[in-house]
Design a protein around this motif. Structure first.
Motif, PDB file in Angstrom:
ATOM      1  N   ALA A 195       0.853  -1.186   0.000  1.00  0.00           N
ATOM      2  CA  ALA A 195       0.000   0.000   0.000  1.00  0.00           C
ATOM      3  C   ALA A 195       0.888   1.234   0.000  1.00  0.00           C
ATOM      4  O   ALA A 195       1.930   1.257   0.656  1.00  0.00           O
ATOM      5  CB  ALA A 195      -0.916   0.010   1.221  1.00  0.00           C
ATOM      6  N   LEU A 196       0.490   2.253  -0.732  1.00  0.00           N
ATOM      7  CA  LEU A 196       1.234   3.506  -0.821  1.00  0.00           C
ATOM      8  C   LEU A 196       0.566   4.558   0.046  1.00  0.00           C
ATOM      9  O   LEU A 196      -0.624   4.832  -0.092  1.00  0.00           O
ATOM     10  CB  LEU A 196       1.286   3.990  -2.270  1.00  0.00           C
ATOM     11  N   GLY A 197       1.350   5.152   0.952  1.00  0.00           N
ATOM     12  CA  GLY A 197       0.820   6.185   1.823  1.00  0.00           C
ATOM     13  C   GLY A 197       1.844   7.276   2.072  1.00  0.00           C
ATOM     14  O   GLY A 197       2.958   7.233   1.543  1.00  0.00           O
ATOM     15  N   SER A 198       1.462   8.261   2.871  1.00  0.00           N
ATOM     16  CA  SER A 198       2.348   9.358   3.235  1.00  0.00           C
ATOM     17  C   SER A 198       2.510   9.378   4.751  1.00  0.00           C
ATOM     18  O   SER A 198       1.609   8.977   5.488  1.00  0.00           O
ATOM     19  CB  SER A 198       1.789  10.708   2.765  1.00  0.00           C
ATOM     20  N   ALA A 199       3.656   9.861   5.182  1.00  0.00           N
ATOM     21  CA  ALA A 199       3.908  10.019   6.612  1.00  0.00           C
ATOM     22  C   ALA A 199       4.585  11.368   6.825  1.00  0.00           C
ATOM     23  O   ALA A 199       5.662  11.611   6.290  1.00  0.00           O
ATOM     24  CB  ALA A 199       4.785   8.889   7.139  1.00  0.00           C
ATOM     25  N   ASN A 200       3.924  12.209   7.573  1.00  0.00           N
ATOM     26  CA  ASN A 200       4.445  13.552   7.829  1.00  0.00           C
ATOM     27  C   ASN A 200       4.847  13.642   9.296  1.00  0.00           C
ATOM     28  O   ASN A 200       4.020  13.907  10.175  1.00  0.00           O
ATOM     29  CB  ASN A 200       3.389  14.603   7.488  1.00  0.00           C
ATOM     30  N   LEU A 201       6.122  13.416   9.564  1.00  0.00           N
ATOM     31  CA  LEU A 201       6.602  13.358  10.940  1.00  0.00           C
ATOM     32  C   LEU A 201       7.104  14.704  11.441  1.00  0.00           C
ATOM     33  O   LEU A 201       8.066  14.773  12.198  1.00  0.00           O
ATOM     34  CB  LEU A 201       7.721  12.310  11.050  1.00  0.00           C
ATOM     35  N   THR A 202       6.434  15.770  11.018  1.00  0.00           N
ATOM     36  CA  THR A 202       6.772  17.090  11.525  1.00  0.00           C
ATOM     37  C   THR A 202       5.895  17.400  12.733  1.00  0.00           C
ATOM     38  O   THR A 202       4.807  16.842  12.870  1.00  0.00           O
ATOM     39  CB  THR A 202       6.573  18.162  10.437  1.00  0.00           C
ATOM     40  N   PRO A 203       6.358  18.265  13.643  1.00  0.00           N
ATOM     41  CA  PRO A 203       5.584  18.583  14.845  1.00  0.00           C
ATOM     42  C   PRO A 203       4.167  19.050  14.509  1.00  0.00           C
ATOM     43  O   PRO A 203       3.956  19.865  13.608  1.00  0.00           O
ATOM     44  CB  PRO A 203       6.404  19.705  15.493  1.00  0.00           C
ATOM     45  N   THR A 211       2.967  11.301  14.430  1.00  0.00           N
ATOM     46  CA  THR A 211       4.026  10.777  15.277  1.00  0.00           C
ATOM     47  C   THR A 211       4.384   9.372  14.810  1.00  0.00           C
ATOM     48  O   THR A 211       3.669   8.766  13.996  1.00  0.00           O
ATOM     49  CB  THR A 211       3.587  10.715  16.742  1.00  0.00           C
ATOM     50  N   ALA A 212       5.473   8.857  15.357  1.00  0.00           N
ATOM     51  CA  ALA A 212       5.853   7.483  15.041  1.00  0.00           C
ATOM     52  C   ALA A 212       4.738   6.514  15.423  1.00  0.00           C
ATOM     53  O   ALA A 212       4.461   5.545  14.692  1.00  0.00           O
ATOM     54  CB  ALA A 212       7.146   7.125  15.766  1.00  0.00           C
ATOM     55  N   LYS A 213       4.059   6.770  16.538  1.00  0.00           N
ATOM     56  CA  LYS A 213       2.967   5.885  16.960  1.00  0.00           C
ATOM     57  C   LYS A 213       1.821   5.893  15.955  1.00  0.00           C
ATOM     58  O   LYS A 213       1.183   4.864  15.729  1.00  0.00           O
ATOM     59  CB  LYS A 213       2.472   6.292  18.349  1.00  0.00           C
ATOM     60  N   ASP A 214       1.571   7.038  15.337  1.00  0.00           N
ATOM     61  CA  ASP A 214       0.522   7.106  14.308  1.00  0.00           C
ATOM     62  C   ASP A 214       0.856   6.186  13.138  1.00  0.00           C
ATOM     63  O   ASP A 214      -0.015   5.479  12.620  1.00  0.00           O
ATOM     64  CB  ASP A 214       0.359   8.540  13.804  1.00  0.00           C
ATOM     65  N   VAL A 215       2.102   6.211  12.704  1.00  0.00           N
ATOM     66  CA  VAL A 215       2.511   5.374  11.577  1.00  0.00           C
ATOM     67  C   VAL A 215       2.467   3.897  11.968  1.00  0.00           C
ATOM     68  O   VAL A 215       2.035   3.048  11.183  1.00  0.00           O
ATOM     69  CB  VAL A 215       3.919   5.771  11.092  1.00  0.00           C
ATOM     70  N   ILE A 216       2.874   3.596  13.186  1.00  0.00           N
ATOM     71  CA  ILE A 216       2.828   2.208  13.653  1.00  0.00           C
ATOM     72  C   ILE A 216       1.392   1.704  13.676  1.00  0.00           C
ATOM     73  O   ILE A 216       1.109   0.571  13.251  1.00  0.00           O
ATOM     74  CB  ILE A 216       3.482   2.091  15.043  1.00  0.00           C
ATOM     75  N   ARG A 217       0.463   2.548  14.129  1.00  0.00           N
ATOM     76  CA  ARG A 217      -0.946   2.148  14.129  1.00  0.00           C
ATOM     77  C   ARG A 217      -1.452   1.908  12.713  1.00  0.00           C
ATOM     78  O   ARG A 217      -2.235   0.985  12.458  1.00  0.00           O
ATOM     79  CB  ARG A 217      -1.794   3.204  14.835  1.00  0.00           C
ATOM     80  N   GLN A 218      -1.032   2.745  11.767  1.00  0.00           N
ATOM     81  CA  GLN A 218      -1.420   2.526  10.374  1.00  0.00           C
ATOM     82  C   GLN A 218      -0.899   1.186   9.873  1.00  0.00           C
ATOM     83  O   GLN A 218      -1.612   0.458   9.170  1.00  0.00           O
ATOM     84  CB  GLN A 218      -0.900   3.661   9.490  1.00  0.00           C
ATOM     85  N   CYS A 219       0.334   0.860  10.212  1.00  0.00           N
ATOM     86  CA  CYS A 219       0.899  -0.428   9.807  1.00  0.00           C
ATOM     87  C   CYS A 219       0.122  -1.587  10.429  1.00  0.00           C
ATOM     88  O   CYS A 219      -0.107  -2.621   9.770  1.00  0.00           O
ATOM     89  CB  CYS A 219       2.365  -0.510  10.205  1.00  0.00           C
ATOM     90  N   GLU A 220      -0.283  -1.434  11.670  1.00  0.00           N
ATOM     91  CA  GLU A 220      -1.066  -2.481  12.327  1.00  0.00           C
ATOM     92  C   GLU A 220      -2.392  -2.698  11.605  1.00  0.00           C
ATOM     93  O   GLU A 220      -2.822  -3.846  11.407  1.00  0.00           O
ATOM     94  CB  GLU A 220      -1.298  -2.102  13.791  1.00  0.00           C
ATOM     95  N   THR A 221      -3.034  -1.596  11.209  1.00  0.00           N
ATOM     96  CA  THR A 221      -4.297  -1.711  10.473  1.00  0.00           C
ATOM     97  C   THR A 221      -4.080  -2.406   9.133  1.00  0.00           C
ATOM     98  O   THR A 221      -4.840  -3.319   8.762  1.00  0.00           O
ATOM     99  CB  THR A 221      -4.918  -0.318  10.253  1.00  0.00           C
ATOM    100  N   LEU A 222      -3.052  -1.980   8.404  1.00  0.00           N
ATOM    101  CA  LEU A 222      -2.783  -2.582   7.104  1.00  0.00           C
ATOM    102  C   LEU A 222      -2.440  -4.063   7.241  1.00  0.00           C
ATOM    103  O   LEU A 222      -2.888  -4.896   6.434  1.00  0.00           O
ATOM    104  CB  LEU A 222      -1.643  -1.834   6.407  1.00  0.00           C
TER     105      LEU A 222
END
Length: 293
Positions: free
Chosen positions: A235-243, A247-258
């Motif tokens: 799956a192709l997505g975007s991750a914007n890790l700017t303040p 956050t890293a936890k947001d991306v990890i949760r997305q990976c868990e869903t996928l």
């Protein structure tokens, strides 16, 4: 769950002369940080969803060849090549060359093409959608034939090759993996089931749509007598890790869903990929956390 990196934009501080050193740093960080794959778009003009058409855009396969010389382990491919951009025999030869010179790390990423402006702008023929899909299927057949070692002729409706000679053959056996990009249910996913080793869907459409697309792909696999599990699902997505963004936890949760849906790789693009901190966060926090999903 694996993490891949797509670099869709080269408009960075410092202008054109800064592209090579920044891209070299990005590639080294991806290679050393545990990213499974590194992808560039195959476009000649920048696409509207990323930026103005006048923004910097590098030719895809020249860029991948350059990246191959600066990396050691990360897989390399376009996400994805429009079937209209190159004659199929030349495209297969190009990917074969990349595979040999990279030590067996090339992917053939391919799709039906869509960006009419760059076609018209550079004088590349842009046939109707139905014909583009016909050409895509013939190209997939040509790739399979050239990589099989069969140097015989190919005769299709749109392409005729007197000799499908490909020497040296790619290092990967039976051939570099084929990834088809797109999520059309009637044609694209059928072609995935029939010819491809991987699919690529858009993560932003959400879990319900992604689940539906995988269900359709599974039905096409059943119709083709293909093992659904043999297809690498990305799956192709975007991750914007700017303040204030993600956050890293947001991306990890997305990976868990996928992963729960059945995906095996998230390919991300980062709006601040030139900033070392973004890739460092993936290497230190995200990639280790999702590896066992």
């Amino acid at each position: 769950m694996q993490i891949g990196l797509q670099v869709p934009s080269f408009t960075w501080p410092g202008g054109a002369q800064a592209i090579a050193p920044i891209l070299a740093r990005v590639a080294a960080a991806a290679d050393e940080g545990g990213f499974a794959s590194l992808w560039v778009m195959d476009h000649f003009f920048q696409i509207p969803i990323v930026g103005p058409v006048e923004n910097d855009m590098l030719e895809g396969y020249s860029t991948l060849a350059w990246l191959a010389a600066r990396t050691e382990r990360v897989r390399l491919g376009t996400l994805v090549t429009g079937v209209t951009y190159r004659h199929p025999g030349v495209l297969v030869k190009t990917v074969s060359t990349l595979d040999v010179l990279s030590g067996g790390r090339a992917w053939l990423g391919i799709g039906a093409a869509w960006f009419d402006r760059e076609h018209h702008g550079l004088g590349v023929p842009f046939p109707p959608l139905g014909e583009r899909f016909e050409r895509l299927e013939e190209t997939l057949r040509i790739a399979k034939q050239m990589w099989s070692g069969d140097a015989g002729a190919f005769r299709g409706r749109h392409y005729g090759l007197a000799e499908t000679l490909c020497v040296p053959r790619p290092l990967q056996r039976p051939h570099p993996p084929i990834l088809i990009g797109g999520q059309g249910e009637r044609k694209t996913l059928r072609l995935v089931a029939r010819y491809a080793d991987a699919c690529n869907l858009f993560a932003f459409v959400g879990p319900d749509v992604l689940r539906q697309k995988l269900d359709v792909l599974r039905r096409h696999c059943d119709a083709e007598g293909r093992d659904f599990a043999s297809i690498h699902r990305t799956a192709l997505g975007s991750a914007n890790l700017t303040p204030g963004k993600q956050t890293a936890k947001d991306v990890i949760r997305q990976c868990e869903t996928l992963a729960s849906l059945g995906f095996q790789e998230l390919i991300v693009n980062l709006p601040n990929v030139e900033a070392p901190a973004a890739l460092a966060t993936f290497a230190k926090e995200i990639i280790p956390a999702v590896r066992e999903l």
